[in-house]
Every structure is written in C-alpha cells, then in structure tokens.
Write an enzyme that holds these catalytic residues in place. Structure first.
Site, PDB file in Angstrom:
ATOM      1  N   GLU A  20       4.563  10.349 -18.536  1.00 36.30           N
ATOM      2  CA  GLU A  20       6.009   9.690 -18.485  1.00 36.30           C
ATOM      3  C   GLU A  20       6.591  10.365 -19.664  1.00 36.30           C
ATOM      4  O   GLU A  20       7.992  10.263 -19.379  1.00 36.30           O
ATOM      5  CB  GLU A  20       5.899   8.207 -18.249  1.00 36.30           C
ATOM      6  CG  GLU A  20       5.177   7.660 -17.252  1.00 36.30           C
ATOM      7  CD  GLU A  20       3.741   7.565 -17.273  1.00 36.30           C
ATOM      8  OE1 GLU A  20       3.169   7.833 -18.577  1.00 36.30           O
ATOM      9  OE2 GLU A  20       2.996   7.236 -16.189  1.00 36.30           O
TER      10      GLU A  20
ATOM     11  N   HIS B 197       8.697  -2.088  -9.956  1.00 39.54           N
ATOM     12  CA  HIS B 197       7.883  -3.158 -10.652  1.00 39.54           C
ATOM     13  C   HIS B 197       8.438  -3.471 -12.008  1.00 39.54           C
ATOM     14  O   HIS B 197       8.017  -4.045 -12.965  1.00 39.54           O
ATOM     15  CB  HIS B 197       6.432  -2.580 -11.248  1.00 39.54           C
ATOM     16  CG  HIS B 197       5.431  -2.109 -10.188  1.00 39.54           C
ATOM     17  ND1 HIS B 197       5.988  -1.440  -8.982  1.00 39.54           N
ATOM     18  CD2 HIS B 197       4.142  -2.249  -9.926  1.00 39.54           C
ATOM     19  CE1 HIS B 197       4.968  -1.489  -7.950  1.00 39.54           C
ATOM     20  NE2 HIS B 197       4.007  -1.520  -8.630  1.00 39.54           N
TER      21      HIS B 197
ATOM     22  N   SER C 268       3.981   4.665  -4.428  1.00 40.13           N
ATOM     23  CA  SER C 268       4.456   3.551  -4.643  1.00 40.13           C
ATOM     24  C   SER C 268       6.011   3.173  -4.994  1.00 40.13           C
ATOM     25  O   SER C 268       6.583   2.520  -4.629  1.00 40.13           O
ATOM     26  CB  SER C 268       3.595   3.000  -5.900  1.00 40.13           C
ATOM     27  OG  SER C 268       3.922   1.719  -6.515  1.00 40.13           O
TER      28      SER C 268
ATOM     29  N   ASP D 226      -0.731  -7.652 -10.078  1.00 33.09           N
ATOM     30  CA  ASP D 226      -1.054  -6.472 -10.916  1.00 33.09           C
ATOM     31  C   ASP D 226      -1.311  -6.840 -12.340  1.00 33.09           C
ATOM     32  O   ASP D 226      -2.169  -6.355 -13.245  1.00 33.09           O
ATOM     33  CB  ASP D 226       0.024  -5.416 -11.011  1.00 33.09           C
ATOM     34  CG  ASP D 226       0.114  -4.494  -9.732  1.00 33.09           C
ATOM     35  OD1 ASP D 226      -1.162  -4.511  -9.135  1.00 33.09           O
ATOM     36  OD2 ASP D 226       0.884  -3.904  -9.373  1.00 33.09           O
TER      37      ASP D 226
ATOM     38  N   PHE E  98       6.417   1.636 -18.150  1.00 31.55           N
ATOM     39  CA  PHE E  98       6.370   3.015 -18.623  1.00 31.55           C
ATOM     40  C   PHE E  98       7.384   3.866 -18.892  1.00 31.55           C
ATOM     41  O   PHE E  98       7.710   4.450 -19.882  1.00 31.55           O
ATOM     42  CB  PHE E  98       5.579   4.096 -17.661  1.00 31.55           C
ATOM     43  CG  PHE E  98       4.077   3.269 -17.231  1.00 31.55           C
ATOM     44  CD1 PHE E  98       3.429   2.675 -18.015  1.00 31.55           C
ATOM     45  CD2 PHE E  98       3.798   3.398 -15.727  1.00 31.55           C
ATOM     46  CE1 PHE E  98       2.343   1.965 -17.705  1.00 31.55           C
ATOM     47  CE2 PHE E  98       2.688   2.498 -15.387  1.00 31.55           C
ATOM     48  CZ  PHE E  98       2.113   1.612 -16.129  1.00 31.55           C
TER      49      PHE E  98
ATOM     50  N   ARG F 202       8.845  -4.715  -6.980  1.00 29.24           N
ATOM     51  CA  ARG F 202       7.493  -4.263  -6.124  1.00 29.24           C
ATOM     52  C   ARG F 202       7.413  -5.109  -4.952  1.00 29.24           C
ATOM     53  O   ARG F 202       7.357  -4.724  -3.775  1.00 29.24           O
ATOM     54  CB  ARG F 202       6.172  -4.360  -6.812  1.00 29.24           C
ATOM     55  CG  ARG F 202       5.076  -3.803  -6.160  1.00 29.24           C
ATOM     56  CD  ARG F 202       3.869  -4.353  -6.577  1.00 29.24           C
ATOM     57  NE  ARG F 202       3.647  -5.707  -6.135  1.00 29.24           N
ATOM     58  CZ  ARG F 202       2.402  -6.349  -6.255  1.00 29.24           C
ATOM     59  NH1 ARG F 202       1.337  -5.805  -6.904  1.00 29.24           N
ATOM     60  NH2 ARG F 202       2.051  -7.712  -6.021  1.00 29.24           N
TER      61      ARG F 202
ATOM     62  N   ARG G 200      12.347  -1.312  -3.747  1.00 28.90           N
ATOM     63  CA  ARG G 200      11.932  -0.130  -4.173  1.00 28.90           C
ATOM     64  C   ARG G 200      12.117   0.922  -2.968  1.00 28.90           C
ATOM     65  O   ARG G 200      12.118   2.056  -2.600  1.00 28.90           O
ATOM     66  CB  ARG G 200      10.502   0.181  -4.748  1.00 28.90           C
ATOM     67  CG  ARG G 200       9.345  -0.576  -4.021  1.00 28.90           C
ATOM     68  CD  ARG G 200       7.928  -0.505  -4.376  1.00 28.90           C
ATOM     69  NE  ARG G 200       7.180  -1.465  -3.923  1.00 28.90           N
ATOM     70  CZ  ARG G 200       5.898  -1.500  -4.047  1.00 28.90           C
ATOM     71  NH1 ARG G 200       5.360  -0.337  -4.467  1.00 28.90           N
ATOM     72  NH2 ARG G 200       5.073  -2.258  -3.399  1.00 28.90           N
TER      73      ARG G 200
END
Ligand SMILES: Cc1ncc(C[n+]2csc(CCOP(=O)(O)OP(=O)(O)O)c2C)c(N)n1
Lengths: 319, 284
Positions: A59, A110, A38, A118, A84, A168, A11
């Site tokens: 989203e 992610h 993030s 998480d 999402f 991530r 990312r």
C-alpha cells in the site's frame, strides 16, 4: 439504479461508478492493492485493463505511485481498505499526495466497524481523524449508495486530494436519485426544532431511525447528513443550532478527531451550546455482527436517542 | 576547443563549489551526499535529460526525482546553472521565505516531486513512468537513490513493481558511496551484493564509476536502448568527493564544522578563479 430502502454496501456503488466514469473520462486511472474483488475496483479493471494497475499487497508503494501518476496529469483513484490507506500509507498520503496537492482520490472500503466480523485489524476507526489533520485533505463518507455515486463523480471534478470512506456491509438507500450533492455541503434531511443530529456515513440512517422514535416521544430532531467533514459545512450547522440550541453528533469512528470533534471545535469557537458525541470512546471494537457491535459500543439507535435526551436536559438547565 | 567531457567536468566542479558555498551559507545541510552525486547530476542536467529551463513545467519533459532528497543543494545548483532560476537565489537555501527548501518540494521550479523522506521516490517515479506509458509519451523518469535509503522496505516494493510492469522508461541510479548516516552500509545494515539484489528482481543492471563522465554517459545511453525491463545504474562513488577532508568520512554526511567549511569555500574560490576563466565569471 438504487432503490430506496435497499441495503447496499457503498463499496459496490463505488465500483459501479468507477466504470461509469471510466467510460466518460479517459484520464481516470485506478490503482489497487490486491483486494480489487473486495473494494470492487476490479469491475473497472475488467473493462479498462490498460488503466488499471494491481500493485500487489504494497500500500505504501501504491500510494506513492498514485502520486507520481497524478503529478503527470492523471486523475487517480486508489483503492484499498481504510486502515491500510490511512495508517500503513499515512506518510505517503501526507507528503506525496497532500503536500504536492495532486489529484489522488483515495477511496477506501471497510470504514468504521462496517467490516464487523473481520475484527479490529480491518476496522478503521481512527482514519477520519488522521486524514482530517492533514492540510488540504478533503474527507468524505457517503451515507448510502446514491450519495456514494454522486460524491465519487464529484471527486473527479474536485481539485486536489480526497479521502472517501466506504462500507463493507450493506447500508439502506436513503436518497432518491434527484438529490444533488456537493462536496463540503451537508444535507438537511429532516427539519426539527428541539435538537440537531449531525451524522456521517453508515450512521445517517441510524440517526433517521432515532428521529422517528424521538418524534413519537415529543422531541422534534433536525437531521443533517454531514458527508464531508473537511471542509466542514459551517453554515448548515449554524443555521440549524440557532434554531435547536443543541447537538448530537453520530459517527462510526472514535469520538476523538472525527465528526464530533470537528463540530465541537467549530461550535466551541463560534456558538457554544450543549453537545453530545456518539462514537467509540477510547476503545477498539471486536469481531461480531454489526448491529450487535453498535449496541455493545453504545452507537445504536437507542444510544442516539438517549444522547438527544441528555442534550435536551442540559439545554433546560442552562436556561 | 575543449571536448564535451572536459566541459561537463567543469560544470561538475562548479556545482561542487555551489554546494559548499550554499551549505556554508545556510549553516546546515548534507554536503557528503551532494558531492558524491555531483558528477551524475551534472551529466543528467547538462546532457542526458530533455528539459526546457525556460519552461520547467513542460509536460513532455523528462522527470527527475532525487529520492535521497537531503542532497538537494546539488540539484538546486544544477537547476540554477541551467537557468531555471537565477544563481543568486542559491544564497537563500533553507532561509525563511525561500523556495529553496531544506528538502525538495514540488512547487519549486524544476523540481518534479517532493522528497527527503527516504525510501519513497522510486515508487513515485514508477507512477510517472506508468502515466507516460498510458499516454504513449516518450519522456523518461530518472530516480536517484542513496544506498542507506535502500534499507527502507518500500524501495523493494517499487523495485518489484517496476519490473513487473516492464517500466523501461524508468531509470534508477544508486549513488553507491557505501556510507549512510551512522556509519558504513556494512556496519549499519549490510546490503550484500547490490548487483545481485537488483538482478534478482529482473532489472537490467549497469555498474559504473560514478565519477567518470565517460562511464556515466554511455550507461545512460545503454539504459535508453534497453526495452521491456527497467535499468538501474549502480554508481560506485565517494561520499564527499572533491573535498579532501570530507571524502569517505561519514561524519560529513551533514555539516560537521561550519568554520572549516567556510575556510574551504574561500580556498576553493581562489583556486578555481586562478585555474580557469570559465569559473572566474561564474563564482559567487
Ligand atoms: C524515512 C527517513 N528516515 C530517516 C531519515 C534521516 N536521514 C537523512 S539522510 C540519512 C542517511 C541516508 O544515507 P544514504 O541513502 O546512503 O544517503 P547518502 O549517503 O547518499 O547521502 C538518514 C537516515 C530520512 N531523511 N528519512
């Protein structure tokens, strides 16, 4: 820019590349859903506030807005987390992005169990399969920071929608900057003769580790980085399996519908040979440290190695 | 010479005929919501919107999204009557191989965005409005929503978003016929005060009679002259307007009785032929 062996979350490479692209191409617009710090899209927002829109925690709206802007000629990047984008906004992707075939590049962090601690709500392990089923979608997961940069750049030149999945957590840089990448073209990373390991994303470096150990045990594995699972690079698979006669696929995803399925479907129809899929098997993962989770869910280097032994054994039986 | 209002009323009546004919011909479709929208669609396509029928993809055109996509027959009729494609194509609605799909589809000439999956069009419209702002272009984006459609949560995401980004180049139109699929909006999911809801999200709200051309056109003009906030027109309408047995009957949301519709179609044709030469040369 990225040093071989360094551990970098892909990312980060995405954020850096967006800025680089933003400087060159003023058609690029980025939509974010309140996690820009993030997903790293915020770096773009800082430099190009007039082309950066934080849509808020919404989203579905984000995805459809992106489609609208793309239909007016913009090259649109959508940032959020993989869960999402692929599930909350799935219909928006299908009906407003894929069906109209607009230039929306869905670049999501992610992926897989890389958001390890998480927990399951943030670990997308079905997304590649969902996206792969949508007509006209292109589905990508780069293996490291270098290939992320290259593939994100390629995405801007690609006609139509793209789903590109990021990590991530850090993954080792495995490419030097001379390597060239094409969407839909796998990379032959190591040559071998006994078995083909086809891996994607964060699992590519694991496949390389497995190969090193296997070679000491007398098995020479060919390793392919299949960064694009749709469209699938069929010729690189065929060329390899004609030599090796067996395949192990490795993905940070459910074994259904992702890389393992794509390869099995292709080989089943064209060149049936023994195959073993490494990935999650009908289970959610859990919170925990990434390497420990890989072990617990049978996706570690050791599991790749034993998968290879299984296939080599089945090859022998077949003969 | 007849005035502009009268002329628009005649186009609207012709679109109503087209809708009845098309749905009767196709054997399925959603007449009620087409007829409630017919006057507004007429005003959009025959007066308000800046489009080029001979160049439907003209980049600077105004955009329209029929978020309540099930009402597409009335939109197809307007496009055909403006000359985007031949009127005789209306016969092909919902038939295999036709570009007139059961719900709108972006690849059809004159259709700016796919729709029919309710609740999503205003988001897409906001995206178009954002693109226009970035490019400093003057085209406007119009989105028509159904009142039942507004049960969907995403509508409110887009409502919030459009006012936050001050999308004054975006106009929402609510076809407030007070009926949805299974009954009235009050029976299914009460909307409370439609006007207060939008006002609460800082929209400029204009309430009108959605069948009165002399209210529709001035509302469009007011919206165009409103800066910094998006505008919504709450158009009070009658579902099925213009076909007596359909009016205010939620069962006519979709085609309920094909024979009855076919009968009505013949009757309408006869009446219109006798009424006016304007119609006589345009009926099919
Ligand atoms: C997401 C979604 N859910 C359900 C439907 C099925 N459906 C089609 S029309 C309709 C009712 C719509 O009512 P309204 O928005 O008031 O439309 P109008 O009365 O103006 O025709 C429903 C539920 C749909 N098209 N999309």
């Amino acid at each position: 820019m990225y040093k071989l062996g360094d551990s970098i979350p892909t990312r980060n490479a995405y954020g850096d590349t967006l800025v680089e692209l933003g400087r060159k191409n003023d058609q690029i617009v980025v939509f974010e859903a309140d996690i820009g710090k993030s997903t790293r899209s915020a770096i773009f927002g800082k430099e190009f506030p007039e082309r950066y829109f934080n849509i808020g925690v919404a989203e579905q709206n984000e995805m459809a807005i992106a489609a609208g802007a793309a239909s007016c000629g913009k090259i649109v990047f959508v940032s959020t987390y993989a869960v999402f984008a692929s599930m909350r906004a799935c219909e928006q992707v299908r009906t407003f992005v894929a069906y109209p075939h607009v230039n929306v590049k869905i670049c999501v962090s992610h992926g897989g169990i890389t958001p390890a601690n998480d927990g399951v709500t943030h670990q997308a392990t079905e997304d590649l399969g969902i996206m792969r089923t949508i007509p006209g979608m292109t589905v990508i997961m780069p293996a490291d920071a270098v290939s992320t940069r290259e593939l994100v750049i390629a995405a801007t030149q690609w006609d139509g929608p793209i789903y590109l999945r990021l990590t991530r957590d850090g993954v080792p840089v495995i490419y030097n900057e001379e390597t060239s990448f094409k969407i839909g073209k796998g990379i032959l990373l190591r040559e071998g003769k006994d078995i083909t390991i086809i891996a994607i994303g964060d699992m590519v470096s694991k496949a390389l580790d497995a190969r090193d150990i296997l070679s000491k045990q007398g098995i020479l594995a060919e390793v392919i980085d299949m960064h694009t699972i749709k469209p699938l690079d069929e010729s690189i698979i065929l060329d390899s399996v004609r030599k090796t006669g067996g395949v192990v696929t490795v993905e940070d995803h459910q074994v259904e519908c992702g890389l393992g399925s794509a390869v099995s479907e292709f080989l089943g129809e064209n060149y049936p040979i023994p195959i073993q899929r490494i990935g999650l098997r009908n289970t959610f993962a859990e919170s925990g440290e990434y390497e420990l989770l890989l072990k617990k869910y049978k996706m570690s280097v050791d599991d790749i190695i034993s998968g290879c032994f299984k296939v080599v054994g089945r090859k022998k039986k077949k003969r | 010479m007849i005035d502009k209002t009268k002329e628009l009323e005649r186009w609207a009546q012709l679109l109503r005929y087209d809708v009845v004919r098309m749905i009767s011909n196709a054997g399925s479709g959603h007449p009620g919501g087409c007829l409630s929208a017919a006057d507004i669609i007429t005003c959009l396509y025959f007066k308000e919107m800046n489009i080029r029928p001979e160049e439907p993809d003209w980049p600077d055109r105004d955009r329209f999204i029929l978020s309540k996509g099930h009402a597409c027959p009335v939109l197809y009729a307007a496009l055909a009557r403006r000359g985007v494609f031949p009127v005789k194509k209306l016969k092909t609605l919902r038939k295999a191989g036709s570009f007139l799909q059961g719900h709108p589809e972006i690849h059809t000439s004159g259709i700016d965005m796919t729709s029919g999956c309710l609740g999503q069009g205003l988001s897409v419209g906001a995206g178009m409005a954002v693109a226009a702002k970035i490019d400093r272009k003057f085209y406007r984006t119009y989105v028509m929503l159904g009142c039942g459609e507004m049960n969907e949560g995403q509508v409110w995401e887009s409502v919030m978003c459009a006012s936050h980004f001050k999308l004054d180049n975006l106009l929402a139109i609510v076809d407030y016929n007070r009926l949805q699929f299974d009954g009235s909006v009050d029976e299914v999911l009460s909307p409370g005060s439609m006007v207060k809801r939008w006002k609460g999200f800082n929209w400029n709200v204009i309430e009108i009679d959605g069948h009165n051309i002399n209210e529709i056109l001035p509302a469009f003009e007011k919206a165009r002259n409103t800066k910094e906030v998006p505008t919504v027109i709450i158009a009070n309408t009658i579902k099925g307007k213009g076909v007596s047995f359909m009016e205010n009957d939620y069962l006519w949301h979709s085609l309920m009785d094909r024979d009855k519709l076919a009968e009505k179609c013949k009757q309408m044709k006869k009446d219109m032929e006798n009424a006016d030469s304007f119609y006589a040369k345009r009926l099919w």
